[in-house]
Design a protein around this motif. Structure first.
Motif, PDB file in Angstrom:
ATOM      1  N   GLU A   1      40.004  11.297  40.934  1.00 37.81           N
ATOM      2  CA  GLU A   1      39.725  10.911  42.311  1.00 37.81           C
ATOM      3  C   GLU A   1      39.170  12.095  43.087  1.00 37.81           C
ATOM      4  O   GLU A   1      39.283  13.242  42.646  1.00 37.81           O
ATOM      5  CB  GLU A   1      41.038  10.486  42.990  1.00 37.81           C
ATOM      6  CG  GLU A   1      41.524   9.137  42.583  1.00 37.81           C
ATOM      7  CD  GLU A   1      42.860   8.813  43.267  1.00 37.81           C
ATOM      8  OE1 GLU A   1      43.179   9.407  44.309  1.00 37.81           O
ATOM      9  OE2 GLU A   1      43.580   7.963  42.721  1.00 37.81           O
ATOM     10  N   SER A   2      38.665  11.811  44.256  1.00 37.85           N
ATOM     11  CA  SER A   2      38.139  12.851  45.121  1.00 37.85           C
ATOM     12  C   SER A   2      39.211  13.892  45.427  1.00 37.85           C
ATOM     13  O   SER A   2      40.352  13.546  45.715  1.00 37.85           O
ATOM     14  CB  SER A   2      37.673  12.185  46.405  1.00 37.85           C
ATOM     15  OG  SER A   2      37.317  13.156  47.316  1.00 37.85           O
ATOM     16  N   GLY A   3      38.834  15.169  45.332  1.00 34.69           N
ATOM     17  CA  GLY A   3      39.743  16.247  45.715  1.00 34.69           C
ATOM     18  C   GLY A   3      40.818  16.600  44.702  1.00 34.69           C
ATOM     19  O   GLY A   3      41.744  17.341  45.009  1.00 34.69           O
ATOM     20  N   THR A   4      40.692  16.102  43.465  1.00 36.42           N
ATOM     21  CA  THR A   4      41.731  16.396  42.470  1.00 36.42           C
ATOM     22  C   THR A   4      41.485  17.717  41.742  1.00 36.42           C
ATOM     23  O   THR A   4      42.297  18.145  40.934  1.00 36.42           O
ATOM     24  CB  THR A   4      41.847  15.274  41.422  1.00 36.42           C
ATOM     25  OG1 THR A   4      40.531  14.883  41.025  1.00 36.42           O
ATOM     26  CG2 THR A   4      42.596  14.074  41.948  1.00 36.42           C
ATOM     27  N   GLY A   5      40.334  18.343  41.998  1.00 36.18           N
ATOM     28  CA  GLY A   5      40.071  19.645  41.381  1.00 36.18           C
ATOM     29  C   GLY A   5      39.045  19.592  40.253  1.00 36.18           C
ATOM     30  O   GLY A   5      39.048  20.449  39.368  1.00 36.18           O
TER      31      GLY A   5
ATOM     32  N   ILE B   1      26.579  21.063  29.051  1.00 37.94           N
ATOM     33  CA  ILE B   1      26.752  20.133  30.166  1.00 37.94           C
ATOM     34  C   ILE B   1      28.241  19.851  30.389  1.00 37.94           C
ATOM     35  O   ILE B   1      28.972  19.524  29.459  1.00 37.94           O
ATOM     36  CB  ILE B   1      26.040  18.790  29.873  1.00 37.94           C
ATOM     37  CG1 ILE B   1      24.528  19.005  29.664  1.00 37.94           C
ATOM     38  CG2 ILE B   1      26.292  17.779  30.996  1.00 37.94           C
ATOM     39  CD1 ILE B   1      23.770  19.374  30.909  1.00 37.94           C
ATOM     40  N   ILE B   2      28.642  20.012  31.647  1.00 38.83           N
ATOM     41  CA  ILE B   2      29.984  19.575  32.057  1.00 38.83           C
ATOM     42  C   ILE B   2      29.726  18.564  33.177  1.00 38.83           C
ATOM     43  O   ILE B   2      29.038  18.887  34.143  1.00 38.83           O
ATOM     44  CB  ILE B   2      30.830  20.746  32.587  1.00 38.83           C
ATOM     45  CG1 ILE B   2      30.918  21.865  31.537  1.00 38.83           C
ATOM     46  CG2 ILE B   2      32.222  20.276  32.980  1.00 38.83           C
ATOM     47  CD1 ILE B   2      31.616  23.124  32.022  1.00 38.83           C
ATOM     48  N   ALA B   3      30.207  17.343  33.005  1.00 37.76           N
ATOM     49  CA  ALA B   3      29.933  16.314  34.011  1.00 37.76           C
ATOM     50  C   ALA B   3      31.230  15.903  34.688  1.00 37.76           C
ATOM     51  O   ALA B   3      32.310  16.049  34.116  1.00 37.76           O
ATOM     52  CB  ALA B   3      29.284  15.109  33.353  1.00 37.76           C
ATOM     53  N   ALA B   4      31.106  15.401  35.920  1.00 35.17           N
ATOM     54  CA  ALA B   4      32.299  14.921  36.614  1.00 35.17           C
ATOM     55  C   ALA B   4      31.986  13.661  37.386  1.00 35.17           C
ATOM     56  O   ALA B   4      30.847  13.430  37.788  1.00 35.17           O
ATOM     57  CB  ALA B   4      32.822  15.990  37.573  1.00 35.17           C
ATOM     58  N   THR B   5      32.999  12.848  37.571  1.00 37.69           N
ATOM     59  CA  THR B   5      32.819  11.634  38.351  1.00 37.69           C
ATOM     60  C   THR B   5      34.148  11.164  38.916  1.00 37.69           C
ATOM     61  O   THR B   5      35.200  11.410  38.331  1.00 37.69           O
ATOM     62  CB  THR B   5      32.204  10.509  37.486  1.00 37.69           C
ATOM     63  OG1 THR B   5      32.050   9.349  38.294  1.00 37.69           O
ATOM     64  CG2 THR B   5      33.092  10.152  36.302  1.00 37.69           C
ATOM     65  N   ASN B   6      34.071  10.501  40.092  1.00 37.46           N
ATOM     66  CA  ASN B   6      35.300   9.868  40.586  1.00 37.46           C
ATOM     67  C   ASN B   6      35.184   8.357  40.402  1.00 37.46           C
ATOM     68  O   ASN B   6      35.986   7.602  40.899  1.00 37.46           O
ATOM     69  CB  ASN B   6      35.583  10.236  42.046  1.00 37.46           C
ATOM     70  CG  ASN B   6      34.410   9.958  42.956  1.00 37.46           C
ATOM     71  OD1 ASN B   6      33.507   9.193  42.591  1.00 37.46           O
ATOM     72  ND2 ASN B   6      34.392  10.571  44.113  1.00 37.46           N
ATOM     73  N   ARG B   7      34.125   7.936  39.693  1.00 39.04           N
ATOM     74  CA  ARG B   7      33.972   6.510  39.441  1.00 39.04           C
ATOM     75  C   ARG B   7      34.448   6.198  38.034  1.00 39.04           C
ATOM     76  O   ARG B   7      34.571   7.091  37.196  1.00 39.04           O
ATOM     77  CB  ARG B   7      32.506   6.111  39.602  1.00 39.04           C
ATOM     78  CG  ARG B   7      32.053   6.391  41.019  1.00 39.04           C
ATOM     79  CD  ARG B   7      30.639   6.015  41.239  1.00 39.04           C
ATOM     80  NE  ARG B   7      30.399   4.586  41.074  1.00 39.04           N
ATOM     81  CZ  ARG B   7      29.236   4.014  41.328  1.00 39.04           C
ATOM     82  NH1 ARG B   7      28.227   4.736  41.757  1.00 39.04           N
ATOM     83  NH2 ARG B   7      29.070   2.726  41.151  1.00 39.04           N
ATOM     84  N   ASN B   8      34.676   4.923  37.789  1.00 42.16           N
ATOM     85  CA  ASN B   8      35.144   4.527  36.472  1.00 42.16           C
ATOM     86  C   ASN B   8      33.926   4.239  35.589  1.00 42.16           C
ATOM     87  O   ASN B   8      33.339   3.166  35.638  1.00 42.16           O
ATOM     88  CB  ASN B   8      36.024   3.282  36.627  1.00 42.16           C
ATOM     89  CG  ASN B   8      36.650   2.886  35.314  1.00 42.16           C
ATOM     90  OD1 ASN B   8      36.165   3.241  34.245  1.00 42.16           O
ATOM     91  ND2 ASN B   8      37.737   2.130  35.389  1.00 42.16           N
ATOM     92  N   LEU B   9      33.539   5.252  34.801  1.00 43.27           N
ATOM     93  CA  LEU B   9      32.299   5.127  34.030  1.00 43.27           C
ATOM     94  C   LEU B   9      32.385   4.020  32.988  1.00 43.27           C
ATOM     95  O   LEU B   9      31.403   3.316  32.739  1.00 43.27           O
ATOM     96  CB  LEU B   9      31.944   6.442  33.346  1.00 43.27           C
ATOM     97  CG  LEU B   9      31.337   7.538  34.213  1.00 43.27           C
ATOM     98  CD1 LEU B   9      30.793   8.647  33.339  1.00 43.27           C
ATOM     99  CD2 LEU B   9      30.245   7.016  35.125  1.00 43.27           C
TER     100      LEU B   9
END
Ligand SMILES: Nc1ncnc2c1ncn2[C@@H]1O[C@H](COP(=O)(O)OP(=O)(O)OP(=O)(O)O)[C@@H](O)[C@H]1O
Ligand SMILES: [Mg+2]
Length: 467
Positions: free
Chosen positions: A173-177, A280-288
């Protein structure tokens, strides 16, 4: 004073360079062949700041020497001395990592320039390395707070993936680091001395994002007056952090996939591609995974990115970490507010633990920062905290979905559950619209009348302004 090693079999060349460079204030050491030079470097590995090397020597060839030394001590620039007639060998030496070349017969001015440039580059490289080390030391794993089992599990995975250089997908989620974890993966890997570059896929319009990632050639589009390297290229040997990867358009997903498969980049407006070594290091707060099911995210790209998945837990799911995080942020912000240390009262801490933190660690960090300012001393009491009420912030995430966290023990009916759902939903809508009943009703596709009626029935307080 810089020390230069001159490797040449011809005595008069060595002497000429010796005289010239000594006059310039350098210390010069000579070697008459590659073998002797090698011995000198092996005995004193960090003695020389620059090597001037003749390519044409009996015994071990200059090229062979260059290859070995460049591998052993890549930080020493090597300038080769060459005759015009040997253009091919010169090219080869350059491709093997020589810094530059000096052609015979010598032009004194040229020699002085090249030597000065090579030494300057060497100093810069050292400085950059030093800086990177300093930056790297800011991201040791122990500066990420988390004693909970979930975070300990995260650290274990991070430790393993940092060493292995695989592609990593960070979900949370947003803001989890997520960004903090991405940086610590990079700075704990063998790539730490190379760039860590971030691209936020959600913040850049699609047409710009392509050239941002892949670069462009001169004339590729109106306004492209010079060639520009893309972020993938700039992160060569380092890592590229693709934040909010779920926002990537389908056409860019194809291009990124091609890069992950071939490790090749094609600039916009170019017809050829070249190899690049970027992690590549990727991040998302969506459920891919769900986006894959909906057809908005390519399945093949998902699997390429998701070689290893780091799932960051929400803060409300690991409340045991709250006290440590609070202490960590108190110490961080104490200095800023002119104190050696800061303190929080047990009552205030209790409030922080009870709250559900929809904005996770980032929100907690902001609250501590703000409260210290409000406290105008170094003790945070409950009255210095902002309003932290779970019912108002509900359990909503950014998209407005919510999870019903109410625990029902035995003896409840369907009606009870639905009533809870209605209350949560209406509170959430009011929160989203800052208490505007008409807007909240529209959002839920209810008539305003029905909305107001239900508010009364459920005794939902409308604390915020608006109509
Ligand atoms: N475990 C932690 N320990 C210490 N600080 C943390 C921790 N987790 C997050 N932070 C701090 O919280 C802030 C938010 O973290 P970060 O930017 O990495 O989150 P994010 O998941 O990328 O957020 P967003 O989705 O909003 O981009 C940063 O200042 C970061 O340093
Ligand atoms: Mg982020």
């Amino acid at each position: 004073m810089s020390k230069i090693l001159v490797v040449d079999d011809e005595l008069h060349v060595r002497k000429a360079l010796q005289t010239l460079l000594t006059k310039e204030g350098y210390i010069v050491q000579e070697a008459e062949d590659a073998l002797n030079a090698m011995k000198l470097i092996e005995t004193y590995p960090s003695l020389f700041q620059l090597i001037l090397l003749d390519l044409n020597m009996p015994g071990m060839s200059g090229i062979e020497f260059l290859q070995t030394i460049h591998k052993q001590c890549p930080e020493i620039p090597i300038v080769i001395i060459t005759a015009f007639s040997t253009a091919e060998t010169t090219m080869k030496a350059m491709s093997l990592g020589a810094f530059d070349y000096i052609a015979k017969p010598f032009n004194i001015q040229h020699i002085k320039q090249i030597v000065a440039k090579a030494l300057h580059m060497k100093r810069l490289t050292n400085e950059v390395k030093h800086l990177r080390k300093t930056v790297a030391s800011r991201y040791p794993l122990n500066s990420i707070i988390g004693n909970s089992d979930q975070m300990q599990e995260v650290f274990k995975v991070v430790g393993k993936v940092a060493a292995s250089l695989v592609t990593v997908l960070i979900q949370g989620e947003s803001g989890t680091g997520k960004e903090l974890i991405a940086k610590s993966i990079h700075y704990n890997s063998s790539r730490a001395g190379f760039p860590f570059i971030t691209v936020n896929c959600g913040a850049i319009p699609e047409n710009l994002l392509e050239s941002e990632l892949f670069g462009y050639e001169r004339g590729a589009f109106t306004g492209a007056s010079t060639r520009k390297a893309g972020k993938l290229e700039l992160a060569h040997q380092g890592s590229l952090f693709l934040d909010e990867i779920g926002e990537l358009s389908l056409s860019l997903q194809v291009k990124l996939l091609r890069f992950l498969q071939e490790q090749e980049v094609e600039r916009v407006g170019s017809s050829s591609s070249f190899k690049i070594d970027t992690r590549i290091i990727a991040a998302t707060n969506r459920n891919l995974a769900e986006m894959v099911r909906n057809g908005t995210f390519r399945e093949d790209l998902y699997y390429r990115l998701n070689v290893v998945m780091v799932g960051l837990p929400s803060l409300r799911g690991r409340k045991g970490d709250i006290p440590d995080l609070v202490q960590f942020f108190l110490a961080r912000y104490a200095k800023e507010t002119g104190n050696d240390f800061s303190y929080i009262s047990p009552e205030a801490m209790d409030k922080l633990i009870q709250y559900d933190w929809p904005g996770n660690v980032r929100q907690l960090q902001n609250v501590i920062h703000r409260s210290l300012v409000m406290a105008s001393g170094n003790i945070i009491l409950p009255e210095h905290l902002p309003e932290l009420s779970n019912s108002q912030t509900a359990t909503s995430d950014r998209k407005g979905l919510f999870v019903l966290r109410e625990k029902f023990d035995s003896g409840f009916t369907m009606r009870d559950v639905l009533r809870k759902v209605e209350i949560e939903t209406m509170r959430w809508a009011l929160h989203r619209t800052s208490g505007n009943k008409a807007q909240a009703a529209r959002m839920l596709e209810m008539s305003r009348k029905a909305f107001v009626y239900k508010c009364r029935e459920y005794q939902i307080e409308i604390t915020e302004q608006g109509e």
